[in-house]
Motif scaffolding. Structure first.
Motif, PDB file in Angstrom:
ATOM      1  N   TYR A  63      37.411  35.877  27.276  1.00 57.62           N
ATOM      2  CA  TYR A  63      37.797  37.280  27.435  1.00 57.62           C
ATOM      3  C   TYR A  63      36.626  38.136  27.888  1.00 57.62           C
ATOM      4  CZ  TYR A  63      39.311  41.998  26.431  1.00 57.62           C
ATOM      5  OH  TYR A  63      39.607  43.331  26.546  1.00 57.62           O
ATOM      6  N   GLU A  64      35.527  38.071  27.174  1.00 57.26           N
ATOM      7  CA  GLU A  64      34.406  38.976  27.427  1.00 57.26           C
ATOM      8  C   GLU A  64      33.825  38.790  28.817  1.00 57.26           C
ATOM      9  OE1 GLU A  64      31.942  42.095  25.967  1.00 57.26           O
ATOM     10  OE2 GLU A  64      33.619  41.131  24.971  1.00 57.26           O
ATOM     11  N   ALA A  65      33.683  37.530  29.250  1.00 55.01           N
ATOM     12  CA  ALA A  65      32.994  37.246  30.514  1.00 55.01           C
ATOM     13  C   ALA A  65      33.854  37.474  31.740  1.00 55.01           C
ATOM     14  CB  ALA A  65      32.485  35.806  30.506  1.00 55.01           C
ATOM     15  N   THR A  66      35.152  37.675  31.560  1.00 51.97           N
ATOM     16  CA  THR A  66      36.057  37.847  32.702  1.00 51.97           C
ATOM     17  C   THR A  66      36.168  39.328  33.035  1.00 51.97           C
ATOM     18  OG1 THR A  66      37.305  35.917  31.956  1.00 51.97           O
ATOM     19  CG2 THR A  66      38.323  37.302  33.627  1.00 51.97           C
ATOM     20  N   SER A  67      35.677  39.686  34.208  1.00 49.38           N
ATOM     21  CA  SER A  67      35.667  41.100  34.610  1.00 49.38           C
ATOM     22  C   SER A  67      36.981  41.492  35.276  1.00 49.38           C
ATOM     23  CB  SER A  67      34.522  41.348  35.582  1.00 49.38           C
ATOM     24  OG  SER A  67      34.767  40.677  36.811  1.00 49.38           O
ATOM     25  N   ILE A  68      37.191  42.787  35.379  1.00 49.22           N
ATOM     26  CA  ILE A  68      38.360  43.298  36.104  1.00 49.22           C
ATOM     27  C   ILE A  68      38.323  42.829  37.557  1.00 49.22           C
ATOM     28  CG2 ILE A  68      39.443  45.387  37.016  1.00 49.22           C
ATOM     29  CD1 ILE A  68      40.144  44.948  34.133  1.00 49.22           C
ATOM     30  N   ALA A  69      37.137  42.818  38.159  1.00 43.11           N
ATOM     31  CA  ALA A  69      37.024  42.364  39.552  1.00 43.11           C
ATOM     32  C   ALA A  69      37.454  40.909  39.681  1.00 43.11           C
ATOM     33  CB  ALA A  69      35.587  42.539  40.038  1.00 43.11           C
ATOM     34  N   GLU A  70      37.049  40.067  38.729  1.00 45.86           N
ATOM     35  CA  GLU A  70      37.458  38.659  38.773  1.00 45.86           C
ATOM     36  C   GLU A  70      38.950  38.511  38.537  1.00 45.86           C
ATOM     37  OE1 GLU A  70      33.558  36.240  37.183  1.00 45.86           O
ATOM     38  OE2 GLU A  70      34.628  37.530  35.769  1.00 45.86           O
ATOM     39  N   LEU A  71      39.480  39.303  37.643  1.00 52.63           N
ATOM     40  CA  LEU A  71      40.919  39.239  37.377  1.00 52.63           C
ATOM     41  C   LEU A  71      41.732  39.642  38.593  1.00 52.63           C
ATOM     42  CD1 LEU A  71      40.998  40.742  33.773  1.00 52.63           C
ATOM     43  CD2 LEU A  71      41.734  38.440  34.417  1.00 52.63           C
ATOM     44  N   THR A  72      41.372  40.760  39.213  1.00 55.56           N
ATOM     45  CA  THR A  72      42.153  41.219  40.364  1.00 55.56           C
ATOM     46  C   THR A  72      42.029  40.257  41.541  1.00 55.56           C
ATOM     47  OG1 THR A  72      40.311  42.674  40.981  1.00 55.56           O
ATOM     48  CG2 THR A  72      42.126  43.646  39.719  1.00 55.56           C
ATOM     49  N   ALA A  73      40.842  39.643  41.694  1.00 56.95           N
ATOM     50  CA  ALA A  73      40.681  38.651  42.764  1.00 56.95           C
ATOM     51  C   ALA A  73      41.563  37.439  42.501  1.00 56.95           C
ATOM     52  CB  ALA A  73      39.212  38.235  42.874  1.00 56.95           C
ATOM     53  N   ALA A  74      41.596  36.972  41.249  1.00 52.86           N
ATOM     54  CA  ALA A  74      42.418  35.815  40.904  1.00 52.86           C
ATOM     55  C   ALA A  74      43.905  36.130  41.031  1.00 52.86           C
ATOM     56  CB  ALA A  74      42.101  35.365  39.479  1.00 52.86           C
ATOM     57  N   MET A  75      44.277  37.342  40.657  1.00 44.90           N
ATOM     58  CA  MET A  75      45.688  37.735  40.660  1.00 44.90           C
ATOM     59  C   MET A  75      46.172  38.184  42.029  1.00 44.90           C
ATOM     60  SD  MET A  75      45.372  39.868  37.078  1.00 44.90           S
ATOM     61  CE  MET A  75      47.069  40.320  36.780  1.00 44.90           C
ATOM     62  N   GLY A  76      45.244  38.435  42.957  1.00 44.44           N
ATOM     63  CA  GLY A  76      45.619  38.871  44.303  1.00 44.44           C
ATOM     64  C   GLY A  76      46.132  40.289  44.351  1.00 44.44           C
ATOM     65  N   ILE A  77      45.621  41.150  43.475  1.00 37.76           N
ATOM     66  CA  ILE A  77      46.063  42.539  43.443  1.00 37.76           C
ATOM     67  C   ILE A  77      44.850  43.468  43.358  1.00 37.76           C
ATOM     68  CG2 ILE A  77      48.279  42.000  42.370  1.00 37.76           C
ATOM     69  CD1 ILE A  77      47.126  42.836  39.687  1.00 37.76           C
ATOM     70  N   LYS A  78      45.082  44.755  43.511  1.00 32.65           N
ATOM     71  CA  LYS A  78      44.041  45.768  43.386  1.00 32.65           C
ATOM     72  C   LYS A  78      44.031  46.313  41.954  1.00 32.65           C
ATOM     73  CE  LYS A  78      42.936  45.617  47.772  1.00 32.65           C
ATOM     74  NZ  LYS A  78      41.634  45.037  48.208  1.00 32.65           N
ATOM     75  N   PRO A  79      42.909  46.873  41.505  1.00 35.50           N
ATOM     76  CA  PRO A  79      42.858  47.415  40.149  1.00 35.50           C
ATOM     77  C   PRO A  79      43.986  48.386  39.808  1.00 35.50           C
ATOM     78  CG  PRO A  79      40.639  47.241  41.027  1.00 35.50           C
ATOM     79  CD  PRO A  79      41.572  46.895  42.152  1.00 35.50           C
ATOM     80  N   PRO A  80      44.376  49.309  40.698  1.00 36.21           N
ATOM     81  CA  PRO A  80      45.479  50.209  40.320  1.00 36.21           C
ATOM     82  C   PRO A  80      46.776  49.460  39.998  1.00 36.21           C
ATOM     83  CG  PRO A  80      44.294  51.094  42.212  1.00 36.21           C
ATOM     84  CD  PRO A  80      43.781  49.707  42.008  1.00 36.21           C
ATOM     85  N   LEU A 115      46.951  46.401  38.753  1.00 35.43           N
ATOM     86  CA  LEU A 115      46.755  45.768  37.450  1.00 35.43           C
ATOM     87  C   LEU A 115      47.046  46.760  36.329  1.00 35.43           C
ATOM     88  CD1 LEU A 115      43.898  43.402  36.338  1.00 35.43           C
ATOM     89  CD2 LEU A 115      44.561  45.327  34.898  1.00 35.43           C
ATOM     90  N   TYR A 116      46.463  47.956  36.443  1.00 32.66           N
ATOM     91  CA  TYR A 116      46.656  48.946  35.390  1.00 32.66           C
ATOM     92  C   TYR A 116      48.108  49.409  35.319  1.00 32.66           C
ATOM     93  CZ  TYR A 116      41.564  49.095  35.136  1.00 32.66           C
ATOM     94  OH  TYR A 116      40.251  48.749  34.974  1.00 32.66           O
ATOM     95  N   ALA A 117      48.745  49.542  36.468  1.00 36.61           N
ATOM     96  CA  ALA A 117      50.137  49.994  36.486  1.00 36.61           C
ATOM     97  C   ALA A 117      51.075  48.952  35.879  1.00 36.61           C
ATOM     98  CB  ALA A 117      50.556  50.310  37.920  1.00 36.61           C
ATOM     99  N   ALA A 118      50.797  47.687  36.165  1.00 38.15           N
ATOM    100  CA  ALA A 118      51.711  46.623  35.723  1.00 38.15           C
ATOM    101  C   ALA A 118      51.426  46.128  34.319  1.00 38.15           C
ATOM    102  CB  ALA A 118      51.635  45.448  36.706  1.00 38.15           C
ATOM    103  N   PHE A 119      50.146  46.113  33.917  1.00 37.87           N
ATOM    104  CA  PHE A 119      49.771  45.472  32.653  1.00 37.87           C
ATOM    105  C   PHE A 119      49.049  46.397  31.680  1.00 37.87           C
ATOM    106  CE2 PHE A 119      49.777  42.176  35.975  1.00 37.87           C
ATOM    107  CZ  PHE A 119      50.693  41.289  35.432  1.00 37.87           C
ATOM    108  N   GLY A 120      48.719  47.612  32.080  1.00 36.75           N
ATOM    109  CA  GLY A 120      47.909  48.461  31.225  1.00 36.75           C
ATOM    110  C   GLY A 120      46.443  48.143  31.447  1.00 36.75           C
TER     111      GLY A 120
END
Length: 213
Positions: A25-42, A44-49
């Motif tokens: 959890y701690e080491a996984t950044s928002i940038a890494e998550l959005t890259a893996a998920m194929g989406i932009k930060p907005p 991610l926040y809209a869909a998952f909080g």
């Protein structure tokens, strides 16, 4: 009119699961998550909080999918011994499966969490405590049925097997394959108490041979 999402939410959640599973959890950044998920930060926040709420969804998904073998084994086997043996055997296969990151996500995601992630640590701790309690319930079944000696420390035995399962997860992340993990499982089952012969019902005496009259 709200703009419709242009991504597959379920697929994005699966990719987030694997990202957290690999790095914690701690080491996984928002940038890494959005890259893996194929989406932009907005998106991610809209869909998952936020990140923490996304992680809560990931944990629930993991428990329903990759981690469900433990619940099935504990629910389906007729004895506690058989249930725990199956959990260990299936953990050996699941944790070393090359189709996904190694080990157990519930164990590995909690590594190196800082104070700011205390709620996540508590979430994972509660899952691990419930897993240990589920092991104890099945060992208690064997105690109640007389399949293990009276006075067996079922809480200690459950904690021992929880430690073995967590250790197998760590070993798999260090490169242990299924054969090595199966050896660990077999050695761990040697610690499971055998039934107390003294507690078994005494055999009925053999009938005396009939005498001729």
């Amino acid at each position: 009119m709200a703009r419709q999402r242009t991504f597959d939410r379920d697929l994005a959640l699966e990719q987030a699961l694997r990202a957290f599973w690999r790095r914690g959890y701690e080491a996984t950044s928002i940038a890494e998550l959005t890259a893996a998920m194929g989406i932009k930060p907005p998106s991610l926040y809209a869909a998952f909080g936020d990140k923490r709420r996304l992680f809560e969804e990931v944990v629930a998904r993991y428990q329903r999918t990759y981690g469900a073998f433990t619940t099935r084994a504990l629910n389906e086997e007729p004895t506690g011994r058989q249930a725990i043996e199956r959990v260990l055997r299936e953990a050996a296969a699941e944790y070393a499966d090359a189709a996904h990151p190694p080990g157990c996500m519930i164990v590995s995601s909690a590594v190196n969490c800082g104070p700011e992630s205390a709620e996540v640590e508590e979430l994972l701790r509660e899952h691990r405590k419930e897993a240990t309690a589920a092991l104890k319930r099945r060992i208690d079944d064997d105690l109640a049925a007389g399949r293990i000696p009276a006075g067996t420390d079922t809480a200690g035995l459950a904690a021992f097997y929880a430690c073995v399962i967590q250790g197998m997860s760590t070993q798999s992340r260090d490169g242990a394959g299924p054969a090595e993990l199966r050896r660990i499982a077999a050695l761990a089952m040697a610690a499971y108490p055998a039934a107390d012969p003294a507690a078994a019902p005494a055999a009925a005496p053999a009938a005396a041979p009939a005498t001729a009259t």
